[in-house]
Design a protein around this motif. Structure first.
Motif, short mmCIF file in Angstrom:
data_model
loop_
_atom_site.label_atom_id
_atom_site.label_comp_id
_atom_site.label_asym_id
_atom_site.label_seq_id
_atom_site.Cartn_x
_atom_site.Cartn_y
_atom_site.Cartn_z
N LYS A 124 2.37 1.67 -3.40
CA LYS A 124 1.36 2.15 -4.35
C LYS A 124 1.17 3.66 -4.22
CE LYS A 124 -3.22 1.97 -3.68
NZ LYS A 124 -3.87 3.20 -3.79
N CYS A 125 1.09 4.15 -3.00
CA CYS A 125 0.91 5.58 -2.78
C CYS A 125 2.11 6.37 -3.30
CB CYS A 125 0.70 5.89 -1.30
SG CYS A 125 -0.92 5.37 -0.68
N CYS A 176 -3.09 9.85 -0.41
CA CYS A 176 -3.22 8.41 -0.64
C CYS A 176 -3.03 7.64 0.67
CB CYS A 176 -2.20 7.95 -1.68
SG CYS A 176 -2.28 6.18 -2.05
N LYS A 181 -6.17 7.99 2.60
CA LYS A 181 -7.23 7.17 2.00
C LYS A 181 -7.03 5.69 2.36
CE LYS A 181 -7.58 5.69 -2.32
NZ LYS A 181 -7.22 5.79 -3.71
N GLU A 182 -5.79 5.26 2.41
CA GLU A 182 -5.47 3.86 2.75
C GLU A 182 -5.45 3.62 4.27
OE1 GLU A 182 -5.21 1.29 0.81
OE2 GLU A 182 -5.24 2.33 -1.12
N ASN A 183 -5.77 4.68 5.03
CA ASN A 183 -5.78 4.62 6.50
C ASN A 183 -4.42 4.22 7.07
OD1 ASN A 183 -7.09 5.08 8.93
ND2 ASN A 183 -7.66 2.92 9.15
N LYS A 238 0.84 -1.20 0.00
CA LYS A 238 0.00 0.00 0.00
C LYS A 238 0.88 1.26 0.00
CE LYS A 238 -4.13 -1.78 2.30
NZ LYS A 238 -4.99 -1.63 3.49
#
Length: 137
Positions: free
Chosen positions: A108-109, A123, A126-128, A105
């Motif tokens: 990805k960000c 990001c 958003k992905e916490n 994750k």
């Protein structure tokens, strides 16, 4: 002689261990960045509530804070390994076989935002993915 000095500086920097930042560190970073960027009071209030508007000033603010963490530079963007150490300091980051869902994750960000601190920060939100634990108040 100059080459020898450069070599020792490079070795010292490479062997420097990343120090996970605390909530107190982050508060100091935020305050320093707000002062240095002369953030207006209205914007500062929003930032204090984790409301990050997509404006050039907020982009500069997030870049400043992330630089102070030590896992980001405007020129090179994010160091995924150091960011992962900040987010999850318990993982053995030297063992690249332990790349887990969290690492994916984060990667990805970073891939999505490249060197844009704002895009990567949004990001992560958003992905916490929290980059520090807030202190109990």
């Amino acid at each position: 002689m100059k080459l020898l000095v450069v070599f020792f500086v490079a070795v010292a920097l490479a062997s420097t261990e990343y120090t996970v930042k605390t909530a107190e560190d982050v508060l100091a970073f935020k305050e320093e960045c707000m002062k240095s960027l002369e953030i207006p009071e209205e914007t500062a209030e929003k930032l204090g509530k984790s409301e990050y508007e997509d404006t050039p000033l907020v982009h500069k603010y997030l870049a400043c804070v992330f630089e102070k963490f030590g896992f980001y530079t405007k020129e090179d963007g994010f160091d995924v390994s150091l960011l992962h150490k900040q987010v999850d300091p318990e993982v053995n980051h030297e063992n690249h076989g332990e790349h887990n869902e969290l690492h994916d994750k984060i990667q990805k960000c970073v891939d999505e935002g490249k060197t844009c601190a704002y895009t990567v920060g949004m990001c992560l939100t958003k992905e916490n993915i929290k980059i520090y634990e807030k202190s109990e108040e």
